[in-house]
Each structure stands twice: as C-alpha cells, then as structure tokens.
Design a protein around this motif. Sequence first.
Motif, short mmCIF file in Angstrom:
data_model
loop_
_atom_site.label_atom_id
_atom_site.label_comp_id
_atom_site.label_asym_id
_atom_site.label_seq_id
_atom_site.Cartn_x
_atom_site.Cartn_y
_atom_site.Cartn_z
N VAL A 90 47.23 25.64 41.92
CA VAL A 90 46.34 25.15 42.98
C VAL A 90 45.98 23.67 42.80
O VAL A 90 45.45 23.04 43.70
N PRO A 105 45.91 19.95 43.09
CA PRO A 105 46.56 19.11 44.10
C PRO A 105 47.10 17.80 43.55
O PRO A 105 47.92 17.14 44.17
N LYS A 158 44.73 23.18 49.21
CA LYS A 158 45.49 24.00 48.25
C LYS A 158 44.74 25.31 48.02
O LYS A 158 45.35 26.38 47.91
N GLU A 161 45.07 27.59 51.00
CA GLU A 161 46.45 28.10 51.05
C GLU A 161 46.62 29.22 50.01
O GLU A 161 47.15 30.28 50.30
N GLN A 162 46.16 28.96 48.78
CA GLN A 162 46.28 29.93 47.69
C GLN A 162 45.55 31.23 48.01
O GLN A 162 46.03 32.32 47.69
#
Length: 402
Positions: free
Chosen positions: A57, A59, A174, A177-178
């Motif tokens: 995760v 970035p 991130k 999204e995760q």
Amino acid sequence: MKCMYLETDERRKCCGCTACEKVCPTHAIKMSPDNEGFLYPHVDNQICVECGLCNQVCPFGQHKDNKEKIPLGVYGFKHKSNEVRILSSSGGAFTAIANMVLEKKGVVYGCAFNDKYEAVHIRITTCQALERIRKSKYVQSRLDDIFLQVQADLEEEKYVLFTGTACQVAGLSKYIEQKKISNKTLLCCDIICHGVPSPLIWKEYIEYQRAQLGGMIQSVCFREKNSHGGWTPLVMQIRTTEKVYKKQSDSDPFYRLFFDHYILRPCCHECPFTNFSRPSDITIADFWGIEKANSGFADSLGVSLLLVNSEKGASVFNYIKEDNDIYQSNIQECLQPNLQQPTAINPQREQFWNVYYEQGFLAAMKMYGQDSWKIKAKKNFAVFLRKIHVLDIVKRIMRKTR
Ligand SMILES: Cc1cc2nc3c(=O)[nH]c(=O)nc-3n(C[C@H](O)[C@H](O)[C@H](O)COP(=O)(O)OP(=O)(O)OC[C@H]3O[C@@H](n4cnc5c(N)ncnc54)[C@H](O)[C@@H]3O)c2cc1C
C-alpha cells in the motif's frame, strides 16, 4: 516496536501518509515521531503476521514518473470574489472546488490548525467551516484517522473531496484501492509542494513567538495579504491578544529555515511527485510567472494554477469555470521548480539539527534562520541606495561589469 525506517537513507522513502498503519489487519503498526518531529511507522513484531500489505500500500516508492503524461488542461484561476482571494493563498481555486462539493451535500477534507496551532487534517460539511482549511500551512499536516473517516464516507456513497499534498493523496488512493472501496464519489485535489517542514520546529517557533509577543495567540497566517495589498511578498502574520507580528518571508526565521531547506521531511528531497504525473484529479498551486504569461490576467490579489488531470477533474473544472475568471495556459508557461525536480537538500542540514539538539531552538534559529552580518549590511546598503534613488543605476552598472 521497531521503526520500519530507522536508517537515515530509509527515512527518505517514507512520507508518513499512514496508509500502512491503517491497512494493517492486526494493528501492528503505529505512527510515532522521530527526533525531528516527523511521524514514521513502528511495527510491533509480536503482532505482525508478515502479510506484506504495508509494503503493497506504500505510495512512495511505487509512484512512477510517466514523462509522457501531460495534464488534460492547464489554467490560471481567479475566484470571482476578491474577498475569497484575500482569504486564500493564491487565487482561491480550493474554495471554488470545495464549495461545489459542499453544495452537493458532500464532505471536504483538508489541513487546518487545531487549538494548539498544530497542522492537522479535518473533515468539514459546511461552507462556514471552510475558512479553517483555507490558506497554506507550511508544516507537515497530521492525518491521524482521516483515511478511516474517508472510507466510512465513501461506503455511505457520500461525495468526498480530499485535499492535501501529492503524497497524502497517493497514500489515500492506494489505501482505498487496497480496501477495494469504490472511488466513484471521491474527488482528489493535490497541491504542488516545495516540501513539508518539521512539526517540531514549528511548535518551537510558535512557542517562541508566544513568549515574545505576550498574550494568547488568536490567529496565525503564512500568507497575509491585507497589509501590503497583495500575494507577494509572502508575509507571516501572528496575532496575539497583545500584539501583531508581521514579517516578510526573507526576514521571518521560520520561513528562512523552510526556504533554505534545513527542516523539510527527508523524503521531500526525493519526492517522486515533482512532475506532471499527478496522483489526483486536480492539482492547485500558485501561478508563478503569470505576469509574463498574461499580464492582463495577473493580479495583485493572487492567481491559482489549476491542472486538470482526469475526466473527473475535467467535469469539476467545467462546473467551476462558469462563475470565475479563467485563463487557458500551457505546460511551458506554468513550469516551476517543484514540477521539475525535488527540492535540493541543504548541505548544512545535519549541522542545523546538531545545533538544535545540542544548544536548543534559539541558538539554531539565530545561527540559521537570520541574516548573517554580511547579508544584513548588504540589505541596509540597498535600502540606503533606494532612498537616494540610485539603486537601479547601481544595479545596472553591476550587471554590466559582471
Ligand atoms: C507545504 C506546502 C508547500 C507548497 N509549495 C508550493 C510550491 O512549491 N509551489 C506552488 O505553486 N504552490 C505551493 N503550495 C500551494 C500554495 O501554497 C497554495 O496552496 C495554492 O496556491 C492553492 O491556493 P488557493 O488560493 O487555491 O487555496 P487555499 O485556500 O490557500 O488552499 C488551501 C488548500 O491547501 C491545503 N493545505 C494547506 N496546508 C496544507 C498542508 N500543510 N498539507 C497539506 N495540504 C495543505 C488545504 O487542505 C487546502 O486544500 C504549497 C502548499 C503547502 C501547504
């Protein structure tokens, strides 16, 4: 608890965005400050299950500068209200975007001062609360549990605007999204960033000013515009119940330490976001150089630069452009240092911190945050030459001799 970024070189790889802390399924990661006051993740190896989500995760190392990428649009932006521009750092682009979201009953996240004058991210739902987020606070903002709050809002399908530095936006994206959360109602807006100064040095500076000025601090503003009627030069203003402090950036010690690059987070010197490959839908900044690009559009109250980076950003821009003043620009006109490379580290950064640890803030500030006697003499001489109306002539002669 072991810090994931103990070594100096490692620290340059962490922007402190909290994505790893929030994604950890066993809550093995906690953010805590290092000796410069910047937050880093610390892992409790007793609880860590080595799932690797924290690395996935992150970035910072994963962002690739796509040199081909250019914005969908580059604009100069002036808010229709002069009052809003006076209350904003540049042209008030942030206020226009945030108002649009709030009108749609959405929520806005951004950086505000808390009652101790620490920079922290907050969540707001009303236009009245906007004033807390307006204007730049040149210090790293703490995110605390903000990613969890954004997650909860998105799960309720609220319209969310998240604003912050590019690394904070990239960390949030991130994380979302995760967690496999829909970002359909999420709008991200980042700022072009010179680097974020140390919250510890900021705290020292605020305490120093409180003692010098007396009384209680009532307001702090990095970009005061009223007294000299404009957005340049940058003016720091601190108002207490007793006095008002006002200094231009070249003579305010905090600004000096910031602009001379002694107190930036180490990773800022390797920032992967100093280009047009942005992690957000819209990027906002100061439109430096607008007077060269379009002197008719330049204005003493300030002009924002606005980069449209995605289709979502384009639809927001199409909405806000109707009511405000827009100038269509291009990537050549808007280029500025932090769109080209990270801010260079000051070779004396380590010495500054050593003086701070050994002799305290006052000594470090006097040594590094003030003019040397040579520069003071030079400035006084220039003031004298200006008074007798020969400064421009002397400058011209010097240029020719050089
Ligand atoms: C640390 C820092 C460095 C910057 N460096 C540059 C630069 O090199 N070049 C440039 O052109 N512009 C830079 N900016 C951006 C610039 O100062 C203005 O924010 C920008 O012009 C937008 O102004 P505005 O009038 O639209 O809105 P304003 O109302 O002034 O903008 C407020 C916005 O800034 C965000 N913000 C304020 N402080 C912070 C913070 N500490 N961390 C994260 N977000 C914050 C708020 O959440 C809000 O979205 C920087 C800003 C910060 C905070």
